[in-house]
Enzyme design. Structure first.
Site, mmCIF file in Angstrom:
data_model
loop_
_atom_site.group_PDB
_atom_site.id
_atom_site.type_symbol
_atom_site.label_atom_id
_atom_site.label_comp_id
_atom_site.label_asym_id
_atom_site.label_seq_id
_atom_site.Cartn_x
_atom_site.Cartn_y
_atom_site.Cartn_z
ATOM 1 C CB CYS A 1 16.982 44.661 56.245
ATOM 2 S SG CYS A 1 15.629 45.608 55.503
ATOM 3 C CD GLU B 1 20.296 42.713 56.167
ATOM 4 O OE1 GLU B 1 19.904 41.828 55.365
ATOM 5 O OE2 GLU B 1 20.152 43.931 55.962
#
Length: 360
Positions: free
Chosen positions: A318, A352
């Site tokens: 992330c 992501e």
């Protein structure tokens, strides 16, 4: 796709390709998001005036000064949240006990519309509030939690049940209030499908670090003889165990350990009673693949050295900056053979990404 969405997605693609060019990765696989109604979570402040109250967020200017922004609709949130927002606020306004010193409202919903609402107050909640909130829960067919300092009142459940489809199978997940879950469910399904596709040719057992409530664990378990997944947070461990049982999966064990603690246990430098109590014998596993989905801070040095031992590393990130830093270590022993971008957070700078690394 609209020009606005495509433009922001193209910018993320270009940024990720430029940032990781030094590692000579393969072509980037891109997984777009729905352009609207994609967030399954939303949090709003409640702003009170002399004669009104409304949903609000804050914007900061270049001098870091905050400005209140009234929110009457929120098109990035799921349709269930958008439909509920005005109905909920109208009923709260009509009931002084529910409105008094209400500070924040948080929404958590699912793809099939089950919704949990947290009402957060700057006052102690009493029996009168409980009665009024219970009626509100019944009228709107939602789940409600009341919170104030030192109080948490669960009227029915503190979770929702999400169903995600991966390939030809559906998986049920218990998602707990304030627990971590991917906010963009449709992109999450794409992430799970990509991870399973990456795992098709894997052999041996799977080690998963930072498993949370088992988001990736459940579908990945179809592709390995045995899975050992680690997670430290008790609430996430309990949710993961419930999810495993409800989905009828029998080849997963959850070890309540942090990544750092598992490294110590695997290397034999420290014994953990928790492993003995859970009847987990590490010597019974033949790990060849490790799956990691670490927090934004990335992976610590000791854990990086541990996972460098395995044949394959599936890394969901992330934070591109910490991924880049971790790859400086991991690419000394592995090469990148798959590279993906998942637009989990459209219209923000957040990205992501997914990487498959295989031993050189």
């Amino acid at each position: 796709m609209t020009t606005c969405y495509q433009q922001q997605l193209d910018e993320k693609i270009q940024r990720l390709q430029a940032q990781f060019a030094e590692f000579s990765p393969p072509a980037l696989e891109v997984f777009a998001s729905p352009e609207q109604y994609f967030r399954m979570r939303a949090e709003f402040r409640i702003w009170h005036t002399d004669d009104d109250m409304f949903y609000a967020m804050f914007e900061r200017d270049e001098n870091d000064k905050k400005t209140v922004v009234r929110i009457d609709e929120f098109p990035i949130a799921d349709t269930s949240i958008n439909h509920l927002m005005p109905k909920l606020l109208t009923k709260i306004k009509a009931h002084p006990i529910l409105a008094q010193r209400l500070f924040e409202i948080d929404f958590l919903t699912t793809l099939h519309g089950e919704t949990l609402v947290s009402l957060i107050y700057h006052r102690k909640l009493d029996q009168d509030w409980h009665i009024a909130a219970k009626q509100l829960e019944y009228d709107l067919k939602i789940k409600i939690i009341g919170r104030s300092r030192g109080q948490k009142i669960v009227l029915s459940d503190d979770f929702v049940l999400e169903t995600l489809t991966v390939g030809k199978r559906q998986f049920i997940y218990k998602q707990i209030e304030n627990g971590f879950s991917q906010p963009n469910a449709k992109v999450c399904e794409k992430m799970l499908a990509w991870a399973c596709d990456v795992a098709l040719d894997c052999t041996g057992d799977l080690l998963e670090l930072y498993c949370g409530h088992g988001n990736f664990t459940l579908p990945l378990s179809q592709h390995f003889p045995k899975v050992l997944a680690t997670e430290l947070a008790k609430s996430s461990v309990y949710a993961a165990q419930w999810n495993i049982e409800q989905n009828g999966i029998y080849n997963i064990h959850i070890a309540r350990l942090s990544a750092e603690e598992f490294t110590q246990a695997y290397q034999g430098t420290r014994a953990f009673r928790r492993l003995q109590e859970q009847q987990i014998d590490l010597s019974q596993y033949q790990f060849e693949t490790v799956f990691v989905d670490p927090p934004r801070a990335g992976i610590d040095d000791a854990t990086l050295q541990l996972i460098s031992q395995f044949q394959r590393i599936i890394y969901i990130s992330c934070n591109p900056d910490t991924l880049q830093d971790n790859l400086n270590t991991l690419t000394q022993t592995h090469k990148i053979t798959r590279f993906a971008l998942f637009d989990q957070f459209p219209y923000t700078h957040h990205v992501e990404s997914g990487v498959l690394l295989e031993k050189i």
